[in-house]
Design a protein around this motif. Structure first.
Motif, PDB file in Angstrom:
ATOM      1  N   PRO A  58       0.815  -1.222   0.000  1.00 32.84           N
ATOM      2  CA  PRO A  58       0.000   0.000   0.000  1.00 32.84           C
ATOM      3  C   PRO A  58       0.849   1.273   0.000  1.00 32.84           C
ATOM      4  O   PRO A  58       0.484   2.268  -0.630  1.00 32.84           O
ATOM      5  N   ALA A  59       1.972   1.246   0.700  1.00 35.05           N
ATOM      6  CA  ALA A  59       2.850   2.427   0.732  1.00 35.05           C
ATOM      7  C   ALA A  59       3.306   2.793  -0.674  1.00 35.05           C
ATOM      8  O   ALA A  59       3.255   3.965  -1.069  1.00 35.05           O
ATOM      9  N   ASN A  60       3.762   1.815  -1.428  1.00 35.49           N
ATOM     10  CA  ASN A  60       4.227   2.097  -2.788  1.00 35.49           C
ATOM     11  C   ASN A  60       3.085   2.520  -3.703  1.00 35.49           C
ATOM     12  O   ASN A  60       3.262   3.390  -4.562  1.00 35.49           O
ATOM     13  N   ARG A  61       1.915   1.942  -3.528  1.00 32.39           N
ATOM     14  CA  ARG A  61       0.764   2.347  -4.348  1.00 32.39           C
ATOM     15  C   ARG A  61       0.355   3.780  -4.043  1.00 32.39           C
ATOM     16  O   ARG A  61       0.106   4.564  -4.951  1.00 32.39           O
ATOM     17  N   ILE A  62       0.276   4.110  -2.748  1.00 28.94           N
ATOM     18  CA  ILE A  62      -0.078   5.480  -2.363  1.00 28.94           C
ATOM     19  C   ILE A  62       0.990   6.450  -2.878  1.00 28.94           C
ATOM     20  O   ILE A  62       0.675   7.497  -3.444  1.00 28.94           O
ATOM     21  N   GLY A  63       2.254   6.087  -2.689  1.00 29.91           N
ATOM     22  CA  GLY A  63       3.346   6.949  -3.121  1.00 29.91           C
ATOM     23  C   GLY A  63       3.355   7.180  -4.616  1.00 29.91           C
ATOM     24  O   GLY A  63       3.571   8.297  -5.079  1.00 29.91           O
ATOM     25  N   GLY A  68       2.463  10.921  -6.211  1.00 38.95           N
ATOM     26  CA  GLY A  68       3.170  11.308  -7.423  1.00 38.95           C
ATOM     27  C   GLY A  68       4.659  11.022  -7.426  1.00 38.95           C
ATOM     28  O   GLY A  68       5.393  11.567  -8.241  1.00 38.95           O
ATOM     29  N   PHE A  69       5.112  10.138  -6.528  1.00 37.67           N
ATOM     30  CA  PHE A  69       6.523   9.740  -6.559  1.00 37.67           C
ATOM     31  C   PHE A  69       6.763   8.868  -7.784  1.00 37.67           C
ATOM     32  O   PHE A  69       5.911   8.069  -8.170  1.00 37.67           O
ATOM     33  N   SER A  70       7.942   8.996  -8.370  1.00 39.15           N
ATOM     34  CA  SER A  70       8.343   8.056  -9.418  1.00 39.15           C
ATOM     35  C   SER A  70       8.804   6.774  -8.738  1.00 39.15           C
ATOM     36  O   SER A  70       9.049   6.745  -7.523  1.00 39.15           O
ATOM     37  N   VAL A  71       8.955   5.733  -9.516  1.00 42.43           N
ATOM     38  CA  VAL A  71       9.441   4.468  -8.965  1.00 42.43           C
ATOM     39  C   VAL A  71      10.854   4.651  -8.401  1.00 42.43           C
ATOM     40  O   VAL A  71      11.180   4.138  -7.328  1.00 42.43           O
ATOM     41  N   ALA A  72      11.688   5.400  -9.096  1.00 43.22           N
ATOM     42  CA  ALA A  72      13.050   5.649  -8.620  1.00 43.22           C
ATOM     43  C   ALA A  72      13.037   6.427  -7.301  1.00 43.22           C
ATOM     44  O   ALA A  72      13.816   6.131  -6.389  1.00 43.22           O
ATOM     45  N   GLN A  73      12.147   7.400  -7.186  1.00 47.87           N
ATOM     46  CA  GLN A  73      12.046   8.161  -5.941  1.00 47.87           C
ATOM     47  C   GLN A  73      11.573   7.267  -4.794  1.00 47.87           C
ATOM     48  O   GLN A  73      12.099   7.349  -3.684  1.00 47.87           O
ATOM     49  N   LEU A  74      10.604   6.409  -5.064  1.00 51.20           N
ATOM     50  CA  LEU A  74      10.158   5.465  -4.036  1.00 51.20           C
ATOM     51  C   LEU A  74      11.307   4.573  -3.574  1.00 51.20           C
ATOM     52  O   LEU A  74      11.455   4.305  -2.377  1.00 51.20           O
ATOM     53  N   LYS A  75      12.114   4.128  -4.518  1.00 48.39           N
ATOM     54  CA  LYS A  75      13.235   3.241  -4.177  1.00 48.39           C
ATOM     55  C   LYS A  75      14.257   3.962  -3.306  1.00 48.39           C
ATOM     56  O   LYS A  75      14.751   3.400  -2.316  1.00 48.39           O
ATOM     57  N   ILE A  76      14.599   5.178  -3.638  1.00 43.84           N
ATOM     58  CA  ILE A  76      15.584   5.919  -2.848  1.00 43.84           C
ATOM     59  C   ILE A  76      15.032   6.231  -1.463  1.00 43.84           C
ATOM     60  O   ILE A  76      15.748   6.116  -0.462  1.00 43.84           O
ATOM     61  N   VAL A  77      13.759   6.618  -1.380  1.00 47.66           N
ATOM     62  CA  VAL A  77      13.142   6.850  -0.071  1.00 47.66           C
ATOM     63  C   VAL A  77      13.225   5.578   0.771  1.00 47.66           C
ATOM     64  O   VAL A  77      13.571   5.609   1.955  1.00 47.66           O
ATOM     65  N   MET A 109      23.692   8.499   0.692  1.00 52.99           N
ATOM     66  CA  MET A 109      22.240   8.492   0.513  1.00 52.99           C
ATOM     67  C   MET A 109      21.704   9.910   0.324  1.00 52.99           C
ATOM     68  O   MET A 109      20.776  10.122  -0.458  1.00 52.99           O
ATOM     69  N   VAL A 110      22.285  10.876   1.018  1.00 49.67           N
ATOM     70  CA  VAL A 110      21.876  12.272   0.821  1.00 49.67           C
ATOM     71  C   VAL A 110      22.118  12.663  -0.630  1.00 49.67           C
ATOM     72  O   VAL A 110      21.268  13.302  -1.269  1.00 49.67           O
ATOM     73  N   GLY A 111      23.253  12.260  -1.178  1.00 45.71           N
ATOM     74  CA  GLY A 111      23.529  12.521  -2.591  1.00 45.71           C
ATOM     75  C   GLY A 111      22.527  11.837  -3.494  1.00 45.71           C
ATOM     76  O   GLY A 111      22.044  12.427  -4.465  1.00 45.71           O
ATOM     77  N   ALA A 112      22.182  10.589  -3.166  1.00 46.29           N
ATOM     78  CA  ALA A 112      21.201   9.850  -3.978  1.00 46.29           C
ATOM     79  C   ALA A 112      19.842  10.544  -3.947  1.00 46.29           C
ATOM     80  O   ALA A 112      19.181  10.681  -4.981  1.00 46.29           O
ATOM     81  N   VAL A 113      19.441  11.016  -2.767  1.00 43.49           N
ATOM     82  CA  VAL A 113      18.176  11.740  -2.650  1.00 43.49           C
ATOM     83  C   VAL A 113      18.212  13.006  -3.498  1.00 43.49           C
ATOM     84  O   VAL A 113      17.272  13.310  -4.243  1.00 43.49           O
ATOM     85  N   TYR A 114      19.303  13.734  -3.407  1.00 46.06           N
ATOM     86  CA  TYR A 114      19.431  14.962  -4.192  1.00 46.06           C
ATOM     87  C   TYR A 114      19.266  14.667  -5.682  1.00 46.06           C
ATOM     88  O   TYR A 114      18.480  15.325  -6.382  1.00 46.06           O
ATOM     89  N   PHE A 115      20.013  13.703  -6.185  1.00 42.08           N
ATOM     90  CA  PHE A 115      19.991  13.453  -7.615  1.00 42.08           C
ATOM     91  C   PHE A 115      18.657  12.888  -8.099  1.00 42.08           C
ATOM     92  O   PHE A 115      18.210  13.222  -9.197  1.00 42.08           O
ATOM     93  N   ILE A 116      17.993  12.074  -7.288  1.00 45.35           N
ATOM     94  CA  ILE A 116      16.745  11.473  -7.757  1.00 45.35           C
ATOM     95  C   ILE A 116      15.570  12.450  -7.653  1.00 45.35           C
ATOM     96  O   ILE A 116      14.605  12.333  -8.407  1.00 45.35           O
ATOM     97  N   PHE A 117      15.675  13.427  -6.743  1.00 47.63           N
ATOM     98  CA  PHE A 117      14.577  14.391  -6.573  1.00 47.63           C
ATOM     99  C   PHE A 117      14.849  15.757  -7.222  1.00 47.63           C
ATOM    100  O   PHE A 117      13.965  16.599  -7.241  1.00 47.63           O
ATOM    101  N   ARG A 118      16.026  15.982  -7.761  1.00 50.15           N
ATOM    102  CA  ARG A 118      16.357  17.330  -8.253  1.00 50.15           C
ATOM    103  C   ARG A 118      15.485  17.775  -9.424  1.00 50.15           C
ATOM    104  O   ARG A 118      15.279  18.961  -9.608  1.00 50.15           O
ATOM    105  N   SER A 119      14.982  16.890 -10.206  1.00 48.25           N
ATOM    106  CA  SER A 119      14.142  17.297 -11.334  1.00 48.25           C
ATOM    107  C   SER A 119      12.649  17.289 -10.987  1.00 48.25           C
ATOM    108  O   SER A 119      11.824  17.586 -11.836  1.00 48.25           O
ATOM    109  N   ALA A 120      12.334  16.946  -9.760  1.00 47.75           N
ATOM    110  CA  ALA A 120      10.903  16.845  -9.350  1.00 47.75           C
ATOM    111  C   ALA A 120      10.306  18.219  -9.109  1.00 47.75           C
ATOM    112  O   ALA A 120      10.909  19.173  -8.800  1.00 47.75           O
TER     113      ALA A 120
END
Length: 120
Positions: A58-63, A68-77, A109-120
């Motif tokens: 359910p978390a991934n479906r809601i996300g 509106g999270f992308s699959v990549a954003q869900l994975k990094i989160v 991980m902070v870097g990964a979050v930055y790069f995966i969310f920077r275009s959001a």
């Protein structure tokens, strides 16, 4: 109470809860069932992992669908939550030493979050 939260927060709360179950399923047997045969640990871990999936799906479906999270954003989160849950579990429950390597991993991980969310 969960329904009153924004979808993105619902996603994070459910992923955090699922990750607690996942961590216990994956690593709890190393302490509690160390003298049991591996297949006993596997069956018990599988039962615990069921609770994880009942929260994670359910978390991934809601996300994905509502927040509106992308699959990549869900994975990094999920990976950030995994590290946030695993380190205290390893240190406090399994009595592993706290290492500076956890800090370096968190910085990565902070870097990964930055790069995966920077275009959001």
């Amino acid at each position: 109470m969960l329904a009153a939260m924004p979808f993105s927060l619902q996603t994070i709360v459910l992923l955090a809860a699922s990750n607690v179950f996942m961590t216990i399923a994956w690593y709890g047997h190393l302490k509690n069932l160390a003298s049991s045969p591996w297949y006993i640990a596997a069956v018990i871990s599988w039962g615990i992992a069921l609770a994880e999936y009942l929260l994670q799906v359910p978390a991934n479906r809601i996300g994905f669908q509502q927040a509106g999270f992308s699959v990549a954003q869900l994975k990094i989160v999920q990976e950030v939550i995994t590290l946030s849950v695993f380190v205290p579990f390893a240190v406090l429950y399994l009595r592993e030493p706290l290492k500076l390597d956890y800090l370096w991993a968190a910085l990565c991980m902070v870097g990964a979050v930055y790069f995966i969310f920077r275009s959001a």
